[in-house]
Every structure is written in C-alpha cells, then in structure tokens.
Design a protein around this motif. Structure first.
Motif, mmCIF file in Angstrom:
data_model
loop_
_atom_site.group_PDB
_atom_site.id
_atom_site.type_symbol
_atom_site.label_atom_id
_atom_site.label_comp_id
_atom_site.label_asym_id
_atom_site.label_seq_id
_atom_site.Cartn_x
_atom_site.Cartn_y
_atom_site.Cartn_z
ATOM 1 N N ASN A 573 -0.749 4.956 -17.947
ATOM 2 C CA ASN A 573 -1.960 5.464 -17.283
ATOM 3 C C ASN A 573 -2.971 4.352 -16.987
ATOM 4 O O ASN A 573 -4.187 4.517 -17.168
ATOM 5 C CB ASN A 573 -2.628 6.554 -18.130
ATOM 6 C CG ASN A 573 -1.754 7.774 -18.266
ATOM 7 O OD1 ASN A 573 -1.155 8.227 -17.295
ATOM 8 N ND2 ASN A 573 -1.660 8.298 -19.484
ATOM 9 N N VAL A 574 -2.446 3.223 -16.537
ATOM 10 C CA VAL A 574 -3.311 2.098 -16.177
ATOM 11 C C VAL A 574 -3.623 2.170 -14.683
ATOM 12 O O VAL A 574 -2.735 2.407 -13.869
ATOM 13 C CB VAL A 574 -2.621 0.748 -16.502
ATOM 14 C CG1 VAL A 574 -3.516 -0.420 -16.100
ATOM 15 C CG2 VAL A 574 -2.288 0.672 -17.983
ATOM 16 N N ARG A 575 -4.885 1.975 -14.343
ATOM 17 C CA ARG A 575 -5.310 2.051 -12.946
ATOM 18 C C ARG A 575 -4.565 1.031 -12.086
ATOM 19 O O ARG A 575 -4.436 -0.136 -12.434
ATOM 20 C CB ARG A 575 -6.827 1.802 -12.858
ATOM 21 C CG ARG A 575 -7.387 1.770 -11.454
ATOM 22 C CD ARG A 575 -8.898 1.584 -11.486
ATOM 23 N NE ARG A 575 -9.302 0.419 -12.237
ATOM 24 C CZ ARG A 575 -9.257 -0.834 -11.768
ATOM 25 N NH1 ARG A 575 -8.821 -1.066 -10.534
ATOM 26 N NH2 ARG A 575 -9.657 -1.847 -12.519
ATOM 27 N N GLN A 576 -4.099 1.511 -10.925
ATOM 28 C CA GLN A 576 -3.376 0.649 -9.998
ATOM 29 C C GLN A 576 -4.344 -0.067 -9.063
ATOM 30 O O GLN A 576 -5.476 0.381 -8.854
ATOM 31 C CB GLN A 576 -2.392 1.480 -9.160
ATOM 32 C CG GLN A 576 -1.329 2.199 -9.972
ATOM 33 C CD GLN A 576 -0.282 1.254 -10.522
ATOM 34 O OE1 GLN A 576 0.070 0.273 -9.885
ATOM 35 N NE2 GLN A 576 0.220 1.564 -11.715
ATOM 36 N N ASN A 577 -3.855 -1.153 -8.507
ATOM 37 C CA ASN A 577 -4.603 -1.884 -7.487
ATOM 38 C C ASN A 577 -3.851 -1.706 -6.170
ATOM 39 O O ASN A 577 -2.701 -2.110 -6.041
ATOM 40 C CB ASN A 577 -4.674 -3.372 -7.877
ATOM 41 C CG ASN A 577 -5.404 -4.209 -6.852
ATOM 42 O OD1 ASN A 577 -4.972 -4.315 -5.711
ATOM 43 N ND2 ASN A 577 -6.492 -4.836 -7.272
ATOM 44 N N ILE A 578 -4.497 -1.094 -5.181
ATOM 45 C CA ILE A 578 -3.805 -0.736 -3.940
ATOM 46 C C ILE A 578 -3.251 -1.959 -3.216
ATOM 47 O O ILE A 578 -2.155 -1.902 -2.635
ATOM 48 C CB ILE A 578 -4.742 0.086 -3.008
ATOM 49 C CG1 ILE A 578 -3.930 0.676 -1.841
ATOM 50 C CG2 ILE A 578 -5.908 -0.758 -2.525
ATOM 51 C CD1 ILE A 578 -4.717 1.705 -1.034
ATOM 52 N N ASN A 579 -3.969 -3.072 -3.277
ATOM 53 C CA ASN A 579 -3.478 -4.281 -2.606
ATOM 54 C C ASN A 579 -2.218 -4.821 -3.274
ATOM 55 O O ASN A 579 -1.269 -5.234 -2.605
ATOM 56 C CB ASN A 579 -4.572 -5.355 -2.599
ATOM 57 C CG ASN A 579 -5.753 -4.968 -1.737
ATOM 58 O OD1 ASN A 579 -5.582 -4.338 -0.686
ATOM 59 N ND2 ASN A 579 -6.951 -5.320 -2.165
ATOM 60 N N LEU A 580 -2.215 -4.822 -4.618
ATOM 61 C CA LEU A 580 -1.047 -5.325 -5.350
ATOM 62 C C LEU A 580 0.150 -4.393 -5.171
ATOM 63 O O LEU A 580 1.292 -4.847 -5.033
ATOM 64 C CB LEU A 580 -1.380 -5.484 -6.833
ATOM 65 C CG LEU A 580 -2.423 -6.561 -7.172
ATOM 66 C CD1 LEU A 580 -2.750 -6.539 -8.664
ATOM 67 C CD2 LEU A 580 -1.938 -7.938 -6.759
ATOM 68 N N SER A 581 -0.110 -3.091 -5.168
ATOM 69 C CA SER A 581 0.978 -2.126 -4.965
ATOM 70 C C SER A 581 1.598 -2.307 -3.581
ATOM 71 O O SER A 581 2.824 -2.285 -3.423
ATOM 72 C CB SER A 581 0.448 -0.694 -5.107
ATOM 73 O OG SER A 581 -0.101 -0.489 -6.386
ATOM 74 N N THR A 582 0.744 -2.491 -2.583
ATOM 75 C CA THR A 582 1.230 -2.696 -1.209
ATOM 76 C C THR A 582 2.061 -3.971 -1.116
ATOM 77 O O THR A 582 3.143 -3.995 -0.515
ATOM 78 C CB THR A 582 0.041 -2.780 -0.239
ATOM 79 O OG1 THR A 582 -0.719 -1.568 -0.328
ATOM 80 C CG2 THR A 582 0.505 -2.982 1.185
ATOM 81 N N GLU A 583 1.554 -5.043 -1.736
ATOM 82 C CA GLU A 583 2.266 -6.319 -1.703
ATOM 83 C C GLU A 583 3.621 -6.208 -2.412
ATOM 84 O O GLU A 583 4.608 -6.816 -1.989
ATOM 85 C CB GLU A 583 1.405 -7.397 -2.364
ATOM 86 C CG GLU A 583 1.941 -8.803 -2.149
ATOM 87 C CD GLU A 583 1.036 -9.859 -2.749
ATOM 88 O OE1 GLU A 583 1.523 -10.991 -2.958
ATOM 89 O OE2 GLU A 583 -0.156 -9.557 -3.020
ATOM 90 N N SER A 584 3.652 -5.429 -3.474
ATOM 91 C CA SER A 584 4.909 -5.249 -4.210
ATOM 92 C C SER A 584 5.958 -4.549 -3.346
ATOM 93 O O SER A 584 7.136 -4.932 -3.341
ATOM 94 C CB SER A 584 4.651 -4.440 -5.483
ATOM 95 O OG SER A 584 5.847 -4.224 -6.190
ATOM 96 N N LEU A 585 5.526 -3.541 -2.592
ATOM 97 C CA LEU A 585 6.455 -2.837 -1.698
ATOM 98 C C LEU A 585 6.981 -3.785 -0.616
ATOM 99 O O LEU A 585 8.177 -3.770 -0.297
ATOM 100 C CB LEU A 585 5.758 -1.638 -1.056
ATOM 101 C CG LEU A 585 5.474 -0.443 -1.978
ATOM 102 C CD1 LEU A 585 4.671 0.614 -1.230
ATOM 103 C CD2 LEU A 585 6.769 0.162 -2.489
ATOM 104 N N GLN A 586 6.091 -4.582 -0.066
ATOM 105 C CA GLN A 586 6.526 -5.535 0.969
ATOM 106 C C GLN A 586 7.563 -6.505 0.404
ATOM 107 O O GLN A 586 8.552 -6.833 1.062
ATOM 108 C CB GLN A 586 5.310 -6.308 1.500
ATOM 109 C CG GLN A 586 4.381 -5.449 2.345
ATOM 110 C CD GLN A 586 3.138 -6.211 2.785
ATOM 111 O OE1 GLN A 586 2.736 -7.181 2.154
ATOM 112 N NE2 GLN A 586 2.512 -5.748 3.860
ATOM 113 N N LEU A 587 7.335 -6.936 -0.832
ATOM 114 C CA LEU A 587 8.270 -7.875 -1.453
ATOM 115 C C LEU A 587 9.628 -7.211 -1.686
ATOM 116 O O LEU A 587 10.681 -7.808 -1.423
ATOM 117 C CB LEU A 587 7.687 -8.385 -2.775
ATOM 118 C CG LEU A 587 8.504 -9.447 -3.514
ATOM 119 C CD1 LEU A 587 8.712 -10.682 -2.642
ATOM 120 C CD2 LEU A 587 7.806 -9.842 -4.818
#
Length: 729
Positions: A573-587
């Motif tokens: 239940n740790v808050r996500q960071n939308i930019n990091l999540s997006t970058e992870s998907l791109q990777l």
C-alpha cells in the motif's frame, strides 16, 4: 614460600590488587622450568593401524592425486578407511580420499558416511556437508539409507556455527522426506532452541515429540530442558520438568541435580540449592553429589560474595572424600578476588599445590587480570599478561578481551589495537582452548577501528568469531555501519546476510544506509535486494526510498526488477508515482515484455492508480508496436479514461496499412460504443480496408455512421485533438 600479604601502600583506596612481583614469585613455586614444558603435545592415536597412519601421512604431506595411493590400494579395508578418515587433517582431502576409495570399488558403509559428515560439519564446510548428506543414497546406489543420525550430525553442526534457522530447516526437511526423528534429534533441537532463548518453541517441539511422533523422552531430554529453562531464568519451569521425569520412568542422575543446583544458584537461591544437594541421597539411593555439584555451590556463594560459606562447602566436599579440581580452585580464587579476601586467596593458592598438585592456569591468570582491570590497575594487569608468556601459560580470548576493553576505556587505543592484531594473527579465537569467545566484549575496539577507517581489520576478527559460532548483533551493526561510512557497501551487505542467517534483527538504520549507498554507487539491483531483506525484517521503507530505488532501476534499464518493485509497492500500500509507473511500462514494452506490461497496468488500475496511457501509446506507435498501442487504447476506453482522437486515428490507419483490420475495427467499434467516433478521419480508409479483407458486415457497420459524421464535419470546425470522456471519480 613467598608471602602474598600486602602492605598498606599496595592497596588502592577502593580496591586491592596483587603486585605482579608477588604473583610471579608465587607462580615460580607452582611452575616447573619452562624448558621442561612440552610444546605442541598432541595425543597420539593408539588405535590407528599402521596402514591408516601411512595413508594419512601421505595425504597430509602431499597434494592429493589419484596416483598417490595406488600402491596401497590392495591394503585398504573397512577398518583402514574409517581410521584414515579420522587421521586426515584437511576436510577437503578427507572427502577426496572418501570419493577415491569409492571409485576404486570400495563400498562405503553407514559408518563411513557418518564419519565423513561429521568431519565436514566439524570444520564448518556446511554447504558441502549438506550436499554430501543428500547424495548418500545416490552415491551408495541405495545401499545406505538416510537415517536420523546423519541429520542429527548436521543439525548440531549448523547450531555450533550459530546457524539456528538452518538447523530448524533441516529438521523440517528431515520430516518431509519421511526420516523419523529420534530422541537424539529432539534432544539436539531442544538444546539449540533453549540456547537461543526460544522457550516457547522448545515447548512446542517437546509437545511434538510426545504427541506427533510418540518419542519417549530420556534422562538426557530432561537434563537439556531443565538446564535450558534454568539458564533462561525460568527455574520454576525447570522444576516442573524435574517432577515430570517420574511419569516417563526417567531417573534423575547427578547431571540433573547439578543442572538444578546451577539454575538455583544463578537465581540467587543458593540455600535452596544446598538443601537440594543435601537431599540427593534421600531422593535416590546411591545418588551422591560430585565435584561439579560442590563447585557449582561454591560458585553460587561466591556470586553472592558469601565466601566464608563457600569455604565451608569446600571443607564439606573434602570431608566426603571428593578432591577439588582446577575449576573448583579457580572458582574460589575468582570469588575471593572479587570479595577482596586476598589472604584467604593465598591459602587457596597454597592448597592448590599441596593438596591437588595444581598450578595456576589460564583461568587463574584471567581472574587476576580481570581484578586489576576492575581496580583500574591496568599496568599491573599487563604485567600479569606478560608473565603468562614467561611461564608459557597460554592466553585465551578472555585474556585478550579483558585487556583490550580496559585499554579502550582508558583511551589507549594504540595498545588495544596492538593486542587486537596479536589476537588475530595468533588465531586465538579459532583455538578451542580456553573459554569460548564473547563477541560483545570486543565491541569497544570494533567501534574505535570503524571510527578510524579500519573496518576491514574489525571484520576479519568478526569472521573468526563467526567460525567459532559466537556473534553479537551489536558487533555486526558496528562493522556494517563502518563499511557504509567507508563506502564499502557490498562488504556491509555481505555481513548483513550473515546477520540474517543467524536470525538477528538488524537495525533499520543499517538498511537505510545500505540502500542509499547502493543507489549512490549506481547499484540498484543490490539496493532492491536490500529493500526486500528490509521488508522481511518487518520494517516499512519510506515512500521516498521506494521511489528512489524504482527510479534508479529504470535509469539502469532494469525492466523486470522495476516492475517487481511496483508490485511490492502495491502489496504494501505504498503510494505510486505516475511518472515512474509510466516509465516502467515504456521500459517493459521496449524490452518486448508485453504481457508483464499489461499485467502491471491492470494491477495499477485495480488499485486505483493511473498511468499516462497516451504517452505510452505514442511510445508504442513510434516503435511500430501497433497491436500493443491498440490494446492499450482499448484498455483506456474500457476504464473510462481520456483518449486522444488523433492518436486513435493514427493507430487505426497504421493497422489498416499492415492488414490488421480486425484490430483496427475493434478500436473503432469501442469508440463508436463510447460515442467518440464523430471526429475520426480514418473511417473511409478503414471501410476500404475492411471490404478488401472480406469483412463486409464490419464495413457496413462503419458506413452507417458516415453520413452523420459527414454532416457534422460540414457544420463544425475540426477539433480532432479534443479529448472526450472525463475520468470517472
């Protein structure tokens, strides 16, 4: 005889001490000439056969090779193999000899397998020992079956190395492969658990022993239980097991009583202990106290500084015909020193020689060294230490640790370090002679070394302590933090692993330092591993720590690992960071891990988090991953997210160009269902592609919407970049 009485100027204001000149003169009375002392005396094996000795000498003196023993092959028998294994000094050579005899046609017996396992365990080759254990049936071709004593041996070896968890895991493995534990197995486990203070677990194992396996306890079982609970300050529980012995027809022996006496004395209940000793003969006919019993009572009185009573017990002991041993005398010397009864200590020293023929030993010297250190007479303590060398009395860990600690307290770190180096170089800690090292006693020098950039020096002693199976959580913490301050984070991490294997709980500060250090050193994989260990230690990393680890993993292109961190964050239940999540998907998409990417995006949305889908879709379009872009846009529509009509147009057109009209139609259909198709400029191209592909029904479906769309196009300006469908709350 030189008198040990002291004049007034030899007494400090608060504490008395023994001048080294007096102690040395007294020592000469006891000690023979140094030249007469045997050096490196070793008991010779009287039972070893001549052949076994010959083979062992060859193996010990030369590099092992298959041709080394070829001339002796015909003389090798079962007895010779067993005796040779016991005589080989190097466990790796012993194992090679074991395998060599097997290759030459010798059929090993359960006894030879057991001896080999004992050798490996005793020398701390535990991974090799474990592999050896589980290869027994295979290498013996089924003639030697796994039995409880093999497991008992390795369980004990793990425990002696301080690997409590490994002992317990092996016990579970033993049960899982249907090897029934015996009373010896349970006795070993109970001893291990109680030494670690796991009294509740010990009770559970005891209940399992009786209930699940129906194994009857023996006297040794109860001795282990009584000793363990008494040493954990649970004397009443110890007595409960003592009373329970009769119900299992287990007779209490002198060890049982000695254990209870020890527990009572440690709890300060010396008079009750004495009454118990006096009642031994009445309880069990023919059961009488021995030297250990009385020595334990003497120690109990000395701990309470009731040395007069201790001397009375000594007289009672001798009146029963029992001869005090060196431990008895050393116990009295220590008690008299602590009570400042130096005149009486002189009498005890004289009695040692006259009645027992004993000379002061390492423990005696350590007692005097400790007395001087406690009195602040460090120079005198060092003189006593030097006299040990003069009279060839070997120093042990306690000799060094007492002096090193006192030197650190005084601020003489140079001298302390000098002794510390000597301790390491002489391998005092690895010697089984003398008292078992106490890791915590070296903490002051560990702290000093780590503060002055000498953590490696501290670690090498830590490793010697580990080999002896002794360790202290604070010592680990000090050295790990020292490595971190010196930038040697991997060395710190290695010690962290040792700490965890020994079931110690590291401070949260250790994890924070290691993670930050690995991130600074551009080693995000190690940072992630440390974070995982942190979670297993029941610590919750800060949100910023999670984000920092994830960001560095993405920077280094660690696609799978970054997705694992996102999953862990969701689980915790740790808050996500939308930019990091997006970058992870791109990777993930960029590395071709499409299924994993869609798995992650589904998990994110399921837990109420979003990503920049249009950014990811644009990324996919640029790389020609049209199917994935289409699927992503469909996912966005199904989850009521904004979509960019230009992006949809481009996706549909490009899908049509590569003849993926079904996918193009599915995206268009979803747009129609959501009322977002009016601004599509690709419908004519889609219809043409559908008709060309023989999909007339789908083409007709789109055509029915064209007139309305044309009318709208004629009356409204082009807003193809306008987004529709606001996100639902």
């Amino acid at each position: 005889m030189v008198s040990l009485s002291l004049s007034s100027h030899q007494l400090s204001s608060n504490q008395r001490f023994i001048p080294i000149s007096i102690f040395n003169s007294h020592l000469r009375y006891f000690c023979s000439d140094p030249q007469e002392q045997p050096q490196n005396a070793r008991p010779r094996s009287r039972n070893a056969s001549k052949t076994a000795k010959t083979i062992a000498n060859l193996i010990n003196s030369k590099p092992f090779s298959n041709g080394l023993l070829s001339s002796l092959l015909s003389t090798i028998s079962k007895t010779t193999v067993l005796r040779t294994l016991r005589l080989i000094k190097d466990p790796s050579k012993a194992l090679r000899f074991f395998k060599w005899t097997q290759q030459k046609g010798f059929s090993h017996t359960p006894e030879s397998y057991f001896i080999m396992l004992e050798i490996l365990g005793r020398e701390r080759n535990l991974n090799v020992a474990r592999n050896f254990l589980f290869s027994i049936e295979k290498h013996s071709k089924g003639t030697v079956k796994l039995e409880d004593r093999f497991f008992n041996s390795l369980i004990r070896s793990y425990a002696e190395a301080g690997l409590f968890k490994e002992s317990m895991k092996l016990f579970q493995t033993m049960k899982s492969i249907a090897v029934s534990p015996s009373v010896v197995t349970f006795n070993s486990l109970l001893s291990i658990l109680l030494k670690r203070g796991r009294t509740n677990m010990a009770k559970e194992v005891y209940d399992e022993m009786l209930g699940t396996y129906g194994v009857s306890p023996d006297t040794c079982t109860y001795n282990v239980l009584i000793r363990g609970f008494c040493k954990n300050s649970m004397v009443d529980e110890g007595f409960r097991f003592f009373r329970e012995m009769e119900s299992f027809n287990c007779d209490a022996d002198v060890v049982t009583y000695n254990t209870l006496v020890d527990g009572l004395c440690r709890a300060g209940k010396v008079r009750i202990a004495r009454n118990l000793v006096n009642g031994m003969g009445k309880k069990c006919e023919g059961l009488n106290p021995n030297v250990v019993t009385y020595t334990t009572l003497i120690r109990g009185y000395c701990m309470k500084q009731e040395v007069e009573e201790a001397l009375v017990v000594l007289e009672e002991m001798t009146s029963r015909g029992l001869k005090p041993n060196m431990i008895t005398y050393n116990t009295l010397v220590k008690g008299l020193c602590e009570a400042h009864k130096l005149d009486k200590m002189k009498d005890v020293l004289e009695r040692m020689k006259s009645d027992g023929g004993f000379s002061p030993d390492t423990f005696t010297f350590n007692t005097i060294i400790h007395l001087h250190c406690c009195a602040g007479n460090l120079d005198e303590a060092l003189k006593v230490f030097e006299s040990m060398k003069k009279f060839r009395i070997p120093a042990d860990s306690a000799s060094y640790s007492t002096l090193i600690r006192s030197l650190c307290q005084k601020g003489d770190y140079d001298m302390a370090e000098q002794l510390f180096d000597e301790l390491f170089e002489k391998e005092i800690l690895l010697s089984k002679f003398g008292s078992k090292p106490l890791a915590a006693s070296y903490n002051p020098i560990f702290e000093s070394l780590c503060e002055h950039g000498k953590t490696k020096k501290a670690e090498r002693v830590i490793r010697q302590l580990m080999k002896r199976g002794t360790q202290d959580p604070q010592s680990y913490t000090t050295v790990i933090m020292g490595h971190c301050k010196e930038g040697a984070y991997e060395s710190g991490y290695e010690l962290l692993m040792w700490m965890l294997r020994r079931d110690f709980l590291p401070d949260i500060e250790i994890y924070d330092y290691l993670i930050d250090g690995f991130l600074q050193k551009d080693k995000p994989l190690l940072a992630k591993e440390t974070l995982e260990k942190m979670l297993k230690s029941s610590y919750q990393p800060k949100t910023s720590t999670w984000h920092s680890v994830l960001a560095k993993l993405l920077e280094k292109g660690c696609a799978h690992e970054s997705s694992c961190v996102i999953v862990m964050m969701l689980e915790k239940n740790v808050r996500q960071n939308i930019n990091l999540s997006t970058e992870s998907l791109q990777l993930l998409f960029g590395r071709g891990q499409h299924e994993r990417a869609f798995e992650i995006i589904n998990l994110l949305y399921k837990n109420g988090y979003y990503v920049k889908i249009e950014e990811v879709a644009q990324f996919l379009l640029k790389r020609g991953k049209l199917s994935e872009a289409c699927k992503l846009l469909l996912f966005s529509l199904e989850n009521h997210q904004n979509v960019d009509i230009d992006l949809c147009n481009a996706t549909i057109l490009n899908l049509c160009k590569i003849n993926k009209v079904s996918e193009a139609f599915s995206l268009c259909h979803e747009l129609v269902e959501n009322g977002l198709h009016q601004k599509l400029t690709c419908l004519d191209d889609l219809i043409a592609a559908l008709e060309e592909g023989g999909k007339r029904e789908e083409a007709a479906f789109i055509s029915k919407r064209l007139p309305r769309l044309d009318n709208l196009n004629g009356s409204m300006p082009n807003h193809s970049t306008k987004k529709f469908r606001p996100i639902k709350a």
